[in-house]
Scaffold this motif. Structure first.
Motif, short mmCIF file in Angstrom:
data_model
loop_
_atom_site.label_atom_id
_atom_site.label_comp_id
_atom_site.label_asym_id
_atom_site.label_seq_id
_atom_site.Cartn_x
_atom_site.Cartn_y
_atom_site.Cartn_z
N MET A 132 69.39 22.86 63.05
CA MET A 132 68.68 23.60 62.02
C MET A 132 69.66 24.38 61.14
O MET A 132 69.46 24.51 59.93
CB MET A 132 67.69 24.57 62.68
N LEU A 133 70.73 24.88 61.75
CA LEU A 133 71.75 25.60 60.98
C LEU A 133 72.39 24.69 59.95
O LEU A 133 72.51 25.06 58.77
CB LEU A 133 72.82 26.15 61.92
N THR A 134 72.80 23.51 60.37
CA THR A 134 73.46 22.60 59.44
C THR A 134 72.50 22.10 58.37
O THR A 134 72.89 21.91 57.21
CB THR A 134 74.08 21.40 60.19
N LEU A 135 71.24 21.88 58.74
CA LEU A 135 70.24 21.47 57.76
C LEU A 135 70.05 22.56 56.72
O LEU A 135 69.98 22.29 55.51
CB LEU A 135 68.91 21.18 58.46
N THR A 150 73.23 24.39 49.83
CA THR A 150 74.25 23.80 48.97
C THR A 150 73.61 23.01 47.84
O THR A 150 74.00 23.14 46.67
CB THR A 150 75.18 22.87 49.78
N ALA A 151 72.62 22.19 48.16
CA ALA A 151 71.95 21.38 47.14
C ALA A 151 71.24 22.26 46.11
O ALA A 151 71.27 21.98 44.91
CB ALA A 151 70.96 20.43 47.81
N ALA A 184 76.16 19.47 55.41
CA ALA A 184 75.42 19.47 56.67
C ALA A 184 76.10 18.60 57.72
O ALA A 184 76.27 19.01 58.88
CB ALA A 184 73.98 18.99 56.43
N VAL A 185 76.51 17.40 57.32
CA VAL A 185 77.10 16.46 58.27
C VAL A 185 78.42 16.96 58.82
O VAL A 185 78.66 16.96 60.03
CB VAL A 185 77.28 15.07 57.61
#
Length: 204
Positions: free
Chosen positions: A1-4, A10-11, A31-32
């Motif tokens: 969830m953090l990376t998402l 960012t987007a 995210a990746v």
């Protein structure tokens, strides 16, 4: 969830003049690569007992996550193809940036697939019935750690074969088949991008 969340922020933070696909790909990259760094840290700290505990705590949603992330990784490659298709009249600097962006996206998505399948193989192994392991490792290893599952997963990703680890049931065979097909798609994409970039450099 953090990376998402980081990817979405960012987007959203990019200028409105940036195309939707470019914004999505930038968010995907953030995210990746954040996810991969966190997983690398986790794997370095976890011993085989921690791996077993984490695998046994996973639930049925893990399959849905595997499918969704695999689809997202495949879509990222298709999006990069779209991004590279508009470089005919671009400057040398713009081409270089796009090529670096493409390389980051494809490499990140490829590594992501290997890592999430690694976790899924750990889940299948440690949740298999007693005395009937989903995978059989050399030397009759009964408590493999993340390095063992990474070895199995990335052997498939690189060579589309299972090496010296034996697949012991139908569910794992289905998973290996799915990863083999996805890996073939990515390997073809990497070769295609390499040829495209080389042709562009020669043309310049």
């Amino acid at each position: 969830m953090l990376t998402l969340g980081l990817g979405l922020l960012t987007a959203i933070a990019l200028p409105e003049s940036t195309s939707l696909i470019t914004r999505a790909l930038c968010g995907w990259n953030v995210a990746v690569w954040t996810y991969l760094l966190l997983m690398a840290w986790l794997m370095l700290l976890a011993d085989k007992h921690a791996v077993r505990k984490m695998a046994q705590q996973e639930d049925e949603s893990a399959v849905a996550v595997l499918v969704l992330l695999s689809l997202a990784a495949a879509l990222s490659v298709l999006a990069i193809i779209h991004e590279l298709s508009g470089l005919a009249n671009a400057t040398s600097e713009a081409r270089a940036m796009k090529y670096l962006f493409a390389a980051s996206t494809v490499l990140g998505s490829w590594l992501l697939l290997g890592v999430i399948f690694c976790f899924h193989y750990a889940l299948l192994f440690y949740n298999s019935p007693s005395g009937k392991p989903a995978l059989r490792f050399p030397e009759e290893e009964d408590m493999p750690d993340f390095w063992d599952f990474l070895y199995f997963s990335f052997t498939i990703a690189v060579a589309a074969q299972t090496s010296d680890v034996m697949v012991m049931n139908r569910q794992v065979r289905k998973t290996v088949l799915a990863q083999s097909i996805l890996s073939f798609f990515f390997n073809v994409a990497v070769v295609g991008f390499s040829i495209n970039i080389a042709a562009g450099l020669v043309g310049n």
